[in-house]
Design a protein around this motif. Sequence first.
Motif, PDB file in Angstrom:
ATOM      1  N   ARG A 169      -1.137  -4.573  -3.474  1.00 54.25           N
ATOM      2  CA  ARG A 169      -2.298  -5.455  -3.339  1.00 54.25           C
ATOM      3  C   ARG A 169      -3.427  -5.139  -4.306  1.00 54.25           C
TER       4      ARG A 169
ATOM      5  N   GLY B  25      -3.477   3.060   9.979  1.00 51.72           N
ATOM      6  CA  GLY B  25      -3.281   1.955   9.057  1.00 51.72           C
ATOM      7  C   GLY B  25      -4.064   0.710   9.434  1.00 51.72           C
ATOM      8  N   PRO B  26      -3.972   0.241  10.694  1.00 52.93           N
ATOM      9  CA  PRO B  26      -4.732  -0.952  11.081  1.00 52.93           C
ATOM     10  C   PRO B  26      -6.235  -0.800  10.852  1.00 52.93           C
TER      11      PRO B  26
ATOM     12  N   GLU C  78       2.032  -0.344   0.304  1.00 54.53           N
ATOM     13  CA  GLU C  78       1.402  -1.640   0.555  1.00 54.53           C
ATOM     14  C   GLU C  78       0.110  -1.795  -0.238  1.00 54.53           C
ATOM     15  N   LEU C  79      -0.663  -0.715  -0.328  1.00 57.55           N
ATOM     16  CA  LEU C  79      -1.907  -0.772  -1.089  1.00 57.55           C
ATOM     17  C   LEU C  79      -1.644  -1.088  -2.552  1.00 57.55           C
TER      18      LEU C  79
ATOM     19  N   LEU D  28     -11.051  -2.237   4.838  1.00 56.90           N
ATOM     20  CA  LEU D  28     -10.959  -2.793   3.490  1.00 56.90           C
ATOM     21  C   LEU D  28     -11.255  -4.289   3.471  1.00 56.90           C
ATOM     22  N   GLU D  29     -10.970  -4.971   4.572  1.00 60.16           N
ATOM     23  CA  GLU D  29     -11.292  -6.393   4.650  1.00 60.16           C
ATOM     24  C   GLU D  29     -12.802  -6.615   4.721  1.00 60.16           C
TER      25      GLU D  29
ATOM     26  N   LEU E 246       1.696   3.099   3.700  1.00 63.66           N
ATOM     27  CA  LEU E 246       0.419   2.452   3.405  1.00 63.66           C
ATOM     28  C   LEU E 246       0.129   2.453   1.911  1.00 63.66           C
TER      29      LEU E 246
ATOM     30  N   MET F 140      -7.599   1.118   8.630  1.00 65.26           N
ATOM     31  CA  MET F 140      -7.798   1.117   7.185  1.00 65.26           C
ATOM     32  C   MET F 140      -7.882  -0.309   6.654  1.00 65.26           C
ATOM     33  N   TRP F 141      -6.914  -1.152   7.053  1.00 67.69           N
ATOM     34  CA  TRP F 141      -6.910  -2.540   6.580  1.00 67.69           C
ATOM     35  C   TRP F 141      -8.152  -3.280   7.053  1.00 67.69           C
ATOM     36  N   ASN F 142      -8.567  -3.023   8.278  1.00 66.87           N
ATOM     37  CA  ASN F 142      -9.764  -3.672   8.803  1.00 66.87           C
ATOM     38  C   ASN F 142     -10.997  -3.280   7.989  1.00 66.87           C
TER      39      ASN F 142
END
Length: 236
Positions: free
Chosen positions: A72, A36-37, A68-69, A43-44, A65, A39-41
């Motif tokens: 957003r 997950g971390p 949460e996706l 996508l940022e 996840l 993935m978020w990194n």
Amino acid sequence: MTAPAVLVVEDDPGLRVLIARALQQNGFAVYQARSGPEMWNSLEQRPVDLILLDIMLPGHSGIDLCRELRARSDTPIIFVSAKGDETDRVIGLELGADDYIPKPFGTRELLARIRAVLRRRPSNSDPNQAREEKVRFAGWMVDLRRRSVLSPSGASIDLTGAEFDLLTAFIGSPQRILGRDRLIELSRVRLGDASDRSIDVLVSRLRRKLSNAGQPAPISTVRGVGYMLTADVTHD
């Protein structure tokens, strides 16, 4: 033409590399994440056109996840998991996943599903053509080309790709009973077959989103047969 970008979120390094290689060889830009971390990194740093999301991940599960996706963005999500029972498919649908592919799977099937989901995405088009593809029912307005929905009060309603395709199937056959197998065929739903609850969950989700000011959505259940859009449909 820019290559479609896919983020592969998979903790198995061997499988992740195989998927990435297959997609790259077929014209996709591929990014990888193990958790997950990561993935978020990723996508940022850059937007993607689709996320392949494993359910069994270290730390946060793919289910968490996905939730949460969806809070957003509406980026298409395909679940990839060895857990292929009906419960997982239903949970995926409830959370807004666009498709679900159980392991093991072949490259051709994976590519076909990714391309089918990407075809559902809105595309830039001529505004004059877009005006010709607007339909109305029960006060709702649907722009088929832009894949947008406005409520009778003018509010924009967010639908997932699968939900919009299901709505399109109803719009194409107003006041006609559509069985589950026919709805799956028309809307390209691939999360289960006609014997499971996949299409029922999608209809339930669509109904909730099409409820307006206390008025139920104009989709009725024909017990033992299927569903029907009860409203008249007009084309602009």
